[in-house]
Motif scaffolding. Structure first.
Motif, PDB file in Angstrom:
ATOM      1  N   SER A  27      -6.429  10.690   3.285  1.00  0.00           N
ATOM      2  CA  SER A  27      -6.684  10.685   4.733  1.00  0.00           C
ATOM      3  C   SER A  27      -6.748   9.269   5.290  1.00  0.00           C
ATOM      4  N   LEU A  28      -7.159   8.291   4.473  1.00  0.00           N
ATOM      5  CA  LEU A  28      -7.289   6.917   4.943  1.00  0.00           C
ATOM      6  C   LEU A  28      -6.082   6.066   4.590  1.00  0.00           C
ATOM      7  N   GLY A  29      -5.097   6.661   3.930  1.00  0.00           N
ATOM      8  CA  GLY A  29      -3.896   5.919   3.565  1.00  0.00           C
ATOM      9  C   GLY A  29      -4.159   4.849   2.533  1.00  0.00           C
ATOM     10  N   SER A  30      -5.034   5.147   1.597  1.00  0.00           N
ATOM     11  CA  SER A  30      -5.396   4.167   0.583  1.00  0.00           C
ATOM     12  C   SER A  30      -5.231   4.807  -0.802  1.00  0.00           C
ATOM     13  N   SER A  31      -5.851   4.206  -1.807  1.00  0.00           N
ATOM     14  CA  SER A  31      -5.794   4.744  -3.161  1.00  0.00           C
ATOM     15  C   SER A  31      -7.198   5.134  -3.606  1.00  0.00           C
ATOM     16  N   PRO A  32      -7.347   6.057  -4.555  1.00  0.00           N
ATOM     17  CA  PRO A  32      -8.680   6.422  -5.047  1.00  0.00           C
ATOM     18  C   PRO A  32      -9.445   5.216  -5.584  1.00  0.00           C
ATOM     19  N   ALA A  33      -8.741   4.287  -6.248  1.00  0.00           N
ATOM     20  CA  ALA A  33      -9.424   3.104  -6.801  1.00  0.00           C
ATOM     21  C   ALA A  33      -9.998   2.238  -5.679  1.00  0.00           C
ATOM     22  N   ALA A  34      -9.208   2.062  -4.590  1.00  0.00           N
ATOM     23  CA  ALA A  34      -9.686   1.253  -3.464  1.00  0.00           C
ATOM     24  C   ALA A  34     -10.864   1.932  -2.773  1.00  0.00           C
ATOM     25  N   ILE A  35     -10.818   3.238  -2.650  1.00  0.00           N
ATOM     26  CA  ILE A  35     -11.920   3.975  -2.037  1.00  0.00           C
ATOM     27  C   ILE A  35     -13.181   3.842  -2.891  1.00  0.00           C
ATOM     28  N   SER A  36     -13.016   3.935  -4.224  1.00  0.00           N
ATOM     29  CA  SER A  36     -14.157   3.802  -5.134  1.00  0.00           C
ATOM     30  C   SER A  36     -14.783   2.418  -5.018  1.00  0.00           C
TER      31      SER A  36
END
Length: 305
Positions: A27-36
């Motif tokens: 939804s934010l146009g990012s990656s799971p690692a960046a979100i973490s």
């Protein structure tokens, strides 16, 4: 509140509503690692665990739930504040000079301007009324309301609504002289006509039809005038039959002061236009005036599209 703190609030709302790191990343146009990593930085800054997460479980902690609920309210207030500031910055203001025909200006446009000015107190409005066709942009007007298609070169023209002409007379006149049964009967009655300003052209070709057949009756008036208001007064006082815009006489017809003559017939259709010089077309005050005038006019019940 610093920009990064506001961003953290919005990030955390998106994260909790997404329900997982992977869904939040999409939804934010990012990656799971960046979100973490973002979540870890936020938890470190606040000194508290906000989300309990493992391979099978993702849910806000008690602290995270409180943070989320308060974040919703704070972000909503920020958005509302920014919306109000943006609206105020673009609120119409300044002067607005409007020209209109005398009778429409007095009975329809003046009441609208009263209401409009209360809603937009930053606008100083001037209403200039004159006989139809006498206004032009050399009069320093921002908007001219005109009956019939304008011919100003280079102007921006907006059709607001339409009305029609009707035959009408006072009850006293009809009781004294009888009621016409057909258009040709008008030739045996006292009729009242308008005269065009400047040229003094008599407007005595009355177009009357029932949707199937149309008659054009050449009237020889007993009285004529350049003033639509004087003509209206003469009709009310029983001087004869007039050929009036429905928008000018609808209240008199409703309260019985005037009676439709040949009520199953109507005269020519007349359009009401707003005319603007090109230089005024984008002004916020002009656009707000026309945007609110159009539904007001059409909702009066006697103008129609």
């Amino acid at each position: 509140m610093a920009d990064d703190q506001t961003g953290d609030l919005r990030f955390f709302i998106s994260l909790i509503e997404a329900g997982s790191l992977t869904a939040a990343a999409r939804s934010l146009g990012s990656s799971p690692a960046a979100i973490s990593r973002h979540l870890a930085r936020l938890e470190k800054r606040l000194g508290s665990t906000l989300v309990i997460r493992n391979t099978r479980h993702f849910a806000p902690s008690e602290t995270g739930r409180v943070y989320y609920e308060n974040a919703l309210g704070i972000v909503a207030e920020i958005d509302q504040l920014e919306s109000e500031i943006a609206a105020a910055a673009h609120a119409p203001r300044g002067s607005l000079n409007v020209g209109a025909p005398v009778e429409i200006g007095r009975y329809q446009i003046a009441p609208f301007i009263e209401a409009f000015s209360l809603k937009h107190p930053q606008i100083n409005i001037s209403l200039a009324v004159a006989a139809e066709g006498l206004h032009n942009f050399s009069d320093c007007l921002d908007v001219i309301l005109r009956l019939g298609m304008p011919d100003e070169a280079g102007a921006v023209v907006t059709r607001l609504a339409s009305t029609t002409r009707v035959l009408c007379a006072s009850p006293s006149y009809l009781a004294r002289r009888g009621v016409p049964a057909s258009p040709k009967d008008l030739l045996d009655h006292d009729c009242l006509c308008l005269v065009r300003n400047k040229t003094m052209t008599l407007l005595n070709k009355w177009v009357i039809g029932d949707g199937m057949d149309t008659d054009i009756v050449s009237i020889k008036p007993r009285l004529s005038t350049t003033s639509a208001e004087i003509l209206h007064d003469w009709i009310l006082s029983g001087q004869g039959i007039g050929y009036k815009l429905l928008c000018d006489v609808h209240k008199d017809l409703e309260n019985g002061q005037l009676i439709r003559v040949l009520p199953n017939m109507r005269g020519e259709t007349i359009d009401l236009y707003a005319v603007q010089p090109t230089r005024q077309h984008a002004r916020a005050s002009v656009q707000a005036f026309l945007r609110e005038l159009k539904p007001y006019i059409q909702n009066l019940g006697f103008f129609y599209l």
